[in-house]
Design an enzyme around this catalytic site. Structure first.
Site, PDB file in Angstrom:
ATOM      1  N   LYS A 164       1.013  -1.226   0.102  1.00 25.45           N
ATOM      2  CA  LYS A 164       0.043  -0.077   0.073  1.00 25.45           C
ATOM      3  C   LYS A 164       0.905   1.111   0.006  1.00 25.45           C
ATOM      4  O   LYS A 164       1.318   1.572   1.201  1.00 25.45           O
ATOM      5  CB  LYS A 164      -0.909  -0.016   1.310  1.00 25.45           C
ATOM      6  CG  LYS A 164      -2.288   0.502   1.192  1.00 25.45           C
ATOM      7  CD  LYS A 164      -2.535   2.116   0.514  1.00 25.45           C
ATOM      8  CE  LYS A 164      -1.800   2.984   1.835  1.00 25.45           C
ATOM      9  NZ  LYS A 164      -1.807   4.509   1.673  1.00 25.45           N
ATOM     10  N   GLU A 202       8.715  16.058  15.855  1.00 30.93           N
ATOM     11  CA  GLU A 202       9.361  15.866  14.358  1.00 30.93           C
ATOM     12  C   GLU A 202       8.633  16.917  13.657  1.00 30.93           C
ATOM     13  O   GLU A 202       7.467  16.877  13.448  1.00 30.93           O
ATOM     14  CB  GLU A 202       9.084  14.406  14.129  1.00 30.93           C
ATOM     15  CG  GLU A 202       9.744  14.101  12.684  1.00 30.93           C
ATOM     16  CD  GLU A 202       9.267  12.798  12.229  1.00 30.93           C
ATOM     17  OE1 GLU A 202       7.860  12.127  12.325  1.00 30.93           O
ATOM     18  OE2 GLU A 202      10.057  11.921  11.788  1.00 30.93           O
ATOM     19  N   GLU A 217       9.345   1.028  11.276  1.00 22.01           N
ATOM     20  CA  GLU A 217      10.431   1.961  11.214  1.00 22.01           C
ATOM     21  C   GLU A 217       9.388   3.297  11.083  1.00 22.01           C
ATOM     22  O   GLU A 217       8.514   3.550  10.449  1.00 22.01           O
ATOM     23  CB  GLU A 217      10.902   2.021   9.723  1.00 22.01           C
ATOM     24  CG  GLU A 217      11.527   0.711   9.205  1.00 22.01           C
ATOM     25  CD  GLU A 217      12.792   0.485  10.164  1.00 22.01           C
ATOM     26  OE1 GLU A 217      13.451  -0.593  10.109  1.00 22.01           O
ATOM     27  OE2 GLU A 217      13.187   1.197  10.991  1.00 22.01           O
ATOM     28  N   CYS A 274      13.721  10.434   7.750  1.00 19.05           N
ATOM     29  CA  CYS A 274      13.365   9.919   8.877  1.00 19.05           C
ATOM     30  C   CYS A 274      14.526  10.016   9.887  1.00 19.05           C
ATOM     31  O   CYS A 274      14.944  10.417  11.240  1.00 19.05           O
ATOM     32  CB  CYS A 274      12.993   8.669   9.112  1.00 19.05           C
ATOM     33  SG  CYS A 274      13.984   7.436   8.309  1.00 19.05           S
TER      34      CYS A 274
END
Ligand SMILES: NC(=O)c1ccc[n+]([C@@H]2O[C@H](COP(=O)([O-])OP(=O)(O)OC[C@H]3O[C@@H](n4cnc5c(N)ncnc54)[C@H](O)[C@@H]3O)[C@@H](O)[C@H]2O)c1
Ligand SMILES: O=C/C=C/C=C(\O)C(=O)O
Length: 484
Positions: free
Chosen positions: A176, A388, A252, A286
């Site tokens: 996906k 973040e 992750e 990331c």
């Protein structure tokens, strides 16, 4: 108008429900993405199950490995097609996509094909209570149908980082892709078909998360395992879905990584390394650095040097020679990042450079551009230091001692990565052993050996992938004991 179709059981599948795929550089419509509903997800799971029980499940490891090498070779043969698709979807600079994203798309198949061919399993001999002998050996079998849910920042790299080992271990997958970046996952369906990977082994369902393909897939009882890369809060939702049926997850997730520069560092290399880790891929990595800590004796000099590097970055579309900074992925993400730029200003930051959006010419004015931004002077409690952002920005603060740097780096719920710059061996090893992350780079950043363990600690992930570590997630390890 280009159509981004689902890929189910070896066929491209349109649905009546579409959404626009827009280019980050100028917001033009690239094409229509066909959203998969419950019916398409059911069909993909059924096709993946049938392939497991059919030609793929019966295939020898040698033949499977040959096919995966053929996939990698076909990606390389169609390098320019993948390059064009990835750049259209993300707006990232040509230098980045051509040196990292697409080459890794092929490498992620080759490295795991070779691992499954060459890595042995364990075997023991024992003396049994009756004085006889028994021999046991480990037997790795596929976990089954694996759901692969992907983010938009490194679409091909991060998708194949999961699909490569999953297929190498004999599983079948349903991918996906992010709703923002459908192109390369769809193109990979053409590659799978061209090289003869059996129908149903690789499937793609497009759509969103909640109430769409992402949710239908992760909640599907026919899925045996879920590997996900994305935001930590999305991981929480997927983990809840995986709980029903007790499906294993490999996550992750997000990060708020620290870059630590000691006064004894090679100054120019440290500046270059932090520049990459703060601004590469428009800060949408990331593993990137949004918190920089510099030892006090070189603090002012470092801030000035990083300012020069940020202001030297050429902002523009990938085809513009020398471009180092592309756009953010979407208008929504641009608003999120500019929101943090405003918060930093409101919280009293010194804006060393940037803090807004550049004026772009012509059609580019519709793109999702922001300035590379550096702040100083904020308290560690500031939102741009705690949360973040996932943009081309960082805050720089001074520190004095190793213990202070360790405390600053660890003061976060995340634990993904860190980059440490020092020429003192003792400092390097003490930092590596004390900073609570899954990935510690010393005098480097985003240097990748695909055989090594990759993943995050704390709120940055669950599990490790890479090298033999991927076998732990993508296989069931059975022990066979034989009484002789
Ligand atoms: N740790 C890593 O290796 C790594 C790598 C890349 C990106 N990331 C993280 O990913 C984030 C940016 O990517 P993003 O914005 O695409 O992340 P996201 O979590 O918004 O979306 C990721 C994927 O999950 C899907 N999704 C969303 N909600 C879902 C749900 N409830 N059920 C099933 N699927 C769902 C989305 O459609 C998308 O395909 C950042 O936080 C970044 O740190 C982490
Ligand atoms: O944005 C995050 C980057 C992740 C990189 C990898 O997973 C990799 O290099 O395998």
């Amino acid at each position: 108008m280009q159509q981004f179709l689902n890929f189910i059981n070896g066929e491209f599948v349109a649905t009546g429900k579409t959404f626009e795929n827009r280019a980050p550089v100028d917001n033009r419509v690239l094409g229509l993405v066909h959203e998969a509903g419950q019916r398409e997800v059911d069909a993909a799971v059924a096709a993946a199950r049938a392939a497991l029980k059919g030609p793929w499940g019966r295939m020898s490891v040698v033949k499977r490995v040959e096919l995966l090498h053929a996939v990698a070779d076909e990606i390389n043969r169609r390098f320019d097609d993948f390059l064009a698709a990835e750049i259209a979807d993300t707006g990232k600079p040509l230098s980045l996509a051509s040196h990292i994203d697409i080459p890794r798309g092929a490498a992620n198949f080759k490295v795991f094909a070779d691992i499954v061919k060459n890595v042995p399993t364990e075997s023991f001999e024992m003396t049994t209570p009756d004085g006889g002998t028994a021999v046991s050996y480990g037997l790795r079998t596929p976990v089954g149908v694996v759901a692969v849910v992907c983010p938009w920042n490194l679409p091909l790299l991060l998708m194949t980082w999961k699909v490569g080992p999953a297929l190498a271990c004999g599983n079948t997958v349903i991918v996906k892709p992010s709703e923002e970046t459908p192109a390369t996952a769809t193109l990979l369906g053409e590659v799978m078909k061209a090289v003869g990977v059996p129908d149903g082994v690789y499937n793609v369902v497009h759509g969103f998360g909640p109430g769409s393909a992402g949710e239908f897939l992760t909640k599907h009882p026919g899925v045996n395992a879920i590997t996900f890369t994305g935001e930590t809060r999305t991981g929480e939702a997927i983990m809840a879905a995986a709980a029903k049926g007790v499906r294993p997850v490999s996550f992750e997730l997000g990060g708020k990584n620290a870059g630590i520069v000691f006064a004894d560092a090679d100054f120019d290399k440290a500046v270059a390394g932090i520049t990459r880790s703060a601004f590469e891929n428009c800060g949408q990595v990331c593993l990137g650095t949004e918190r920089v800590y510099v030892q006090r004796p070189i603090f002012d000099r470092f801030v000035a040097a990083l300012k020069d590097k940020a202001e030297a970055l050429q902002i523009g579309p990938s085809e513009q020679p020398g471009v180092g900074l592309g756009p953010l992925i979407s208008a929504e993400h641009k608003q999120k990042v500019l929101g943090y730029y405003a918060k930093a200003k409101a919280e009293g930051a010194t804006i060393v450079t940037g803090g807004g959006a550049p004026q772009m010419p012509g059609a580019l004015a519709e793109g999702h551009w922001v300035q590379p931004t550096i702040w100083t002077g904020l308290p560690e409690s500031a939102s741009v230091i705690r949360e973040e952002i996932f943009g081309p920005c960082c805050h720089i603060a001074p520190f004095d001692t190793e213990d202070e740097a360790i405390a600053l780096a660890n003061a976060t719920d995340y634990g993904l990565a860190t980059t440490v710059w020092t020429q003192n061996l003792g400092t390097a090893h003490r930092m590596a052993s004390a900073i609570e992350v899954g990935l510690c780079w010393i005098n480097s950043w985003f240097l990748r050996d695909l055989r090594t363990a990759f993943g995050g600690a704390k709120a940055s992930g669950i599990g490790r992938e890479g090298g033999v570590h991927s076998l732990e997630f993508y296989t069931e390890l059975r022990n066979v004991m034989i009484k002789l």
